[in-house]
Every structure is written in structure tokens, then in C-alpha cells.
Scaffold this motif. Structure first.
Motif, PDB file in Angstrom:
ATOM      1  N   ASP A 179       0.670  -1.214   0.013  1.00 22.29           N
ATOM      2  CA  ASP A 179       0.040   0.123  -0.012  1.00 22.29           C
ATOM      3  C   ASP A 179       0.778   1.235  -0.214  1.00 22.29           C
ATOM      4  OD1 ASP A 179      -1.997  -2.103   0.196  1.00 22.29           O
ATOM      5  OD2 ASP A 179      -2.688  -1.075   2.102  1.00 22.29           O
ATOM      6  N   TYR A 180       1.597   1.505  -0.933  1.00 24.91           N
ATOM      7  CA  TYR A 180       2.434   2.608  -1.327  1.00 24.91           C
ATOM      8  C   TYR A 180       1.426   3.710  -2.148  1.00 24.91           C
ATOM      9  CZ  TYR A 180       6.653   0.535   0.872  1.00 24.91           C
ATOM     10  OH  TYR A 180       7.358  -0.278   1.588  1.00 24.91           O
ATOM     11  N   GLN A 181       0.430   3.866  -1.606  1.00 20.28           N
ATOM     12  CA  GLN A 181      -0.469   4.434  -2.457  1.00 20.28           C
ATOM     13  C   GLN A 181      -0.486   6.036  -2.817  1.00 20.28           C
ATOM     14  OE1 GLN A 181      -3.252   1.168  -0.714  1.00 20.28           O
ATOM     15  NE2 GLN A 181      -4.560   2.146  -2.534  1.00 20.28           N
ATOM     16  N   GLY A 182      -1.123   6.407  -3.845  1.00 22.19           N
ATOM     17  CA  GLY A 182      -0.761   8.056  -4.205  1.00 22.19           C
ATOM     18  C   GLY A 182      -1.388   8.796  -3.365  1.00 22.19           C
ATOM     19  N   ARG A 183      -2.754   8.403  -2.804  1.00 22.62           N
ATOM     20  CA  ARG A 183      -3.537   9.427  -1.973  1.00 22.62           C
ATOM     21  C   ARG A 183      -2.921   9.478  -0.632  1.00 22.62           C
ATOM     22  NH1 ARG A 183      -8.877   8.153  -5.005  1.00 22.62           N
ATOM     23  NH2 ARG A 183      -8.358   8.815  -6.923  1.00 22.62           N
TER      24      ARG A 183
ATOM     25  N   GLY B 229       2.973  -6.703  -4.897  1.00 20.71           N
ATOM     26  CA  GLY B 229       2.586  -5.373  -4.326  1.00 20.71           C
ATOM     27  C   GLY B 229       0.978  -5.619  -3.924  1.00 20.71           C
ATOM     28  N   THR B 230       0.455  -4.685  -3.029  1.00 16.61           N
ATOM     29  CA  THR B 230      -0.747  -4.692  -2.653  1.00 16.61           C
ATOM     30  C   THR B 230      -1.343  -3.345  -2.658  1.00 16.61           C
ATOM     31  OG1 THR B 230      -0.536  -4.336  -0.067  1.00 16.61           O
ATOM     32  CG2 THR B 230      -0.469  -6.587  -0.916  1.00 16.61           C
ATOM     33  N   GLU B 231      -2.633  -3.153  -2.933  1.00 15.55           N
ATOM     34  CA  GLU B 231      -3.110  -1.837  -2.892  1.00 15.55           C
ATOM     35  C   GLU B 231      -4.347  -1.903  -2.291  1.00 15.55           C
ATOM     36  OE1 GLU B 231      -1.689  -0.122  -7.137  1.00 15.55           O
ATOM     37  OE2 GLU B 231      -3.566  -1.077  -7.084  1.00 15.55           O
ATOM     38  N   GLN B 232      -4.832  -1.214  -1.115  1.00 12.88           N
ATOM     39  CA  GLN B 232      -5.880  -0.905  -0.275  1.00 12.88           C
ATOM     40  C   GLN B 232      -6.989  -0.093  -0.868  1.00 12.88           C
ATOM     41  OE1 GLN B 232      -6.743  -2.349   2.636  1.00 12.88           O
ATOM     42  NE2 GLN B 232      -8.653  -1.548   2.591  1.00 12.88           N
TER      43      GLN B 232
ATOM     44  N   SER C 173      -5.130  -6.301  -5.380  1.00 14.18           N
ATOM     45  CA  SER C 173      -6.200  -5.307  -4.838  1.00 14.18           C
ATOM     46  C   SER C 173      -6.972  -5.677  -3.707  1.00 14.18           C
ATOM     47  CB  SER C 173      -7.241  -4.805  -5.951  1.00 14.18           C
ATOM     48  OG  SER C 173      -6.649  -4.127  -6.746  1.00 14.18           O
ATOM     49  N   LYS C 174      -7.122  -5.372  -2.558  1.00 16.26           N
ATOM     50  CA  LYS C 174      -7.819  -5.564  -1.427  1.00 16.26           C
ATOM     51  C   LYS C 174      -8.719  -4.586  -0.700  1.00 16.26           C
ATOM     52  CE  LYS C 174      -3.579  -4.272   1.317  1.00 16.26           C
ATOM     53  NZ  LYS C 174      -4.398  -3.712   2.492  1.00 16.26           N
TER      54      LYS C 174
ATOM     55  N   VAL D 100       9.158 -14.312   3.781  1.00 15.12           N
ATOM     56  CA  VAL D 100       8.564 -12.921   3.295  1.00 15.12           C
ATOM     57  C   VAL D 100       9.257 -11.915   3.694  1.00 15.12           C
ATOM     58  CG1 VAL D 100       6.640 -11.723   3.064  1.00 15.12           C
ATOM     59  CG2 VAL D 100       6.324 -14.246   3.088  1.00 15.12           C
ATOM     60  N   VAL D 101       9.760 -11.038   2.836  1.00 11.40           N
ATOM     61  CA  VAL D 101      10.257  -9.875   3.322  1.00 11.40           C
ATOM     62  C   VAL D 101       9.317  -8.757   2.960  1.00 11.40           C
ATOM     63  CG1 VAL D 101      12.135  -8.061   2.639  1.00 11.40           C
ATOM     64  CG2 VAL D 101      12.808 -10.420   2.558  1.00 11.40           C
ATOM     65  N   ILE D 102       8.782  -7.969   3.883  1.00  6.14           N
ATOM     66  CA  ILE D 102       7.367  -7.118   3.729  1.00  6.14           C
ATOM     67  C   ILE D 102       7.917  -5.741   4.102  1.00  6.14           C
ATOM     68  CG2 ILE D 102       6.664  -7.909   5.905  1.00  6.14           C
ATOM     69  CD1 ILE D 102       3.965  -7.744   4.542  1.00  6.14           C
ATOM     70  N   ALA D 103       7.366  -4.755   3.478  1.00  6.05           N
ATOM     71  CA  ALA D 103       7.414  -3.519   4.010  1.00  6.05           C
ATOM     72  C   ALA D 103       6.150  -2.627   3.414  1.00  6.05           C
ATOM     73  CB  ALA D 103       8.668  -2.649   3.363  1.00  6.05           C
ATOM     74  N   GLY D 104       5.743  -1.571   4.067  1.00  5.29           N
ATOM     75  CA  GLY D 104       4.695  -0.783   3.599  1.00  5.29           C
ATOM     76  C   GLY D 104       4.073   0.228   4.545  1.00  5.29           C
ATOM     77  N   CYS D 105       2.911   0.656   4.290  1.00  2.00           N
ATOM     78  CA  CYS D 105       2.155   1.526   4.820  1.00  2.00           C
ATOM     79  C   CYS D 105       0.676   1.497   4.882  1.00  2.00           C
ATOM     80  CB  CYS D 105       2.140   2.881   3.775  1.00  2.00           C
ATOM     81  SG  CYS D 105       3.803   3.491   3.781  1.00  2.00           S
ATOM     82  N   GLU D 106       0.090   1.861   5.715  1.00  5.96           N
ATOM     83  CA  GLU D 106       0.607   2.354   7.019  1.00  5.96           C
ATOM     84  C   GLU D 106       0.960   1.305   7.808  1.00  5.96           C
ATOM     85  OE1 GLU D 106      -0.864   5.846   9.316  1.00  5.96           O
ATOM     86  OE2 GLU D 106      -2.731   5.788   7.687  1.00  5.96           O
TER      87      GLU D 106
END
Length: 185
Positions: A14-18, A49-52, A73-74, A100-106
Motif C-alpha cells: 500500500d504505497y498508494q498515491g493518495r 504489491g498490494t493496494e488497499q 487489490s484488497k 517473506v520480506v515485507i514493507a509498507g504503509c501504514e
């Protein structure tokens, strides 16, 4: 120590633009994610990748999105509830789980819940603190502490890069070192 190649997978959450403009230290967080992805690509490590709720929060930052082999997409905060665990084991023998190597937001919401979901499902989980972000630094810190207590290994992006290559004679060592140098301090 981390395993590499087919034994590892990189998950970028979730490194999402908004969302990114509100994240504390967002440019450094995205930069660390891109360095991880570029190193993974050089080493033949799959990148997911994932996108919330992408209709609401937009797509991932383009620098991150274009480096992903696939983007899930989730709607759940824990991506495992939307099929991430199955995606990570797709094409593998039963019981064969990648590290699994994982990173992201929030960090304290989707990243943390996804990492906890992976741990519950038996995945060895490495959380890259330097590539994680939250709106408030205190929330990120609390998430990292909770993940440590739950059994995740919390690491930096450079720790991951050098564990993936293991030695200076690795065929991709120079490429990985160049990524570190390009990034600077």
C-alpha cells in the motif's frame, strides 16, 4: 539469515498515491522500497504489491507499482484475508512457503495486520522498518514493537540487501552495492 532467490519473496504493501503525502518521511520510505525492489529484481526474487481499496486510495506510487510482478487489490487491512498467502505459495509444493520480506504503509494498520496474518499462517516474516511508514512516527514505532513481540524479524533495507547476496563474490554484489551507493545516506 535470509534466504534468497526462490526462497524469498518481497511484499510491498500500500504505497498508494493518495496516502503517501500524509506519511511521515514518505520520500525516504518510498526510496527504500524502490531499492529493495531493484535488488530483488536483480536477484530474481518475486515482488508482490498490494493496494488497499484502490478506487478510494488510488494506485501505488508509480515507482513502486512498475517494479511489482503482480499487484493484489484488497479491501481487508490484512492482505492474507484477500488471498495474499495463496498468491505467495502459488506454484509451490504443499507446505513450501517462501520467506517473506515485507514493507509498507501504514505500518500500524495494513502492513502490521498483513505481517501478523503471514505469521499466523506459518510464514517466516522479515519486516523492513526503513521502508515502512505511518502518518505519525509513534504509530510506526508501536507497530514495529508489536511485530517483534509477535515473532517477526525487524530489519533495515541494507540488512536485507546484504543478506540476500551474502558475500562480495556474489554475481549481483556490485549491482546491489551500486543501489546502496546511489541512495546515499
Amino acid at each position: 539469515m535470509l534466504k534468497m532467490d526462490a526462497c524469498s519473496v518481497l511484499v510491498l504493501v500500500d504505497y498508494q498515491g493518495r496516502l503517501m503525502p500524509a506519511i511521515h518521511g514518505a520520500p525516504a520510505v518510498v526510496e527504500a522500497a524502490v531499492v529493495l525492489a531493484d535488488a530483488a529484481r536483480a536477484l530474481g526474487i518475486r515482488i508482490v504489491g498490494t493496494e488497499q481499496n484502490p478506487d478510494g486510495l488510488g494506485r501505488n506510487d508509480e515507482a513502486v507499482r512498475r517494479r511489482c510482478d503482480v499487484t493484489l487489490s484488497k479491501m481487508h487491512f490484512d492482505a492474507c484475508s484477500d488471498g495474499l498467502a495463496e498468491l505467495l505459495t502459488e506454484g509451490r509444493a504443499p507446505g513450501d512457503r517462501p520467506e517473506v520480506v515485507i514493507a509498507g504503509c501504514e505500518a500500524h494498520v495494513c502492513l502490521m495486520q498483513t505481517a501478523l496474518g503471514l505469521l499466523e499462517r506459518g510464514f517466516r516474516t522479515w519486516v523492513v522498518e526503513t521502508a515502512c511508514g505511518s502518518r505519525r512516527a509513534a504509530d510506526k514505532q508501536a507497530a514495529m514493537q508489536r511485530l517483534r513481540e509477535a515473532g517477526a524479524t525487524v530489519v533495515s533495507d541494507e540488512m536485507v540487501l546484504f543478506e540476500w547476496v551474502r558475500h562480495c563474490r556474489h554475481p549481483q554484489f556490485k549491482a546491489v552495492l551500486d543501489l546502496v551507493k546511489r541512495r546515499g545516506g
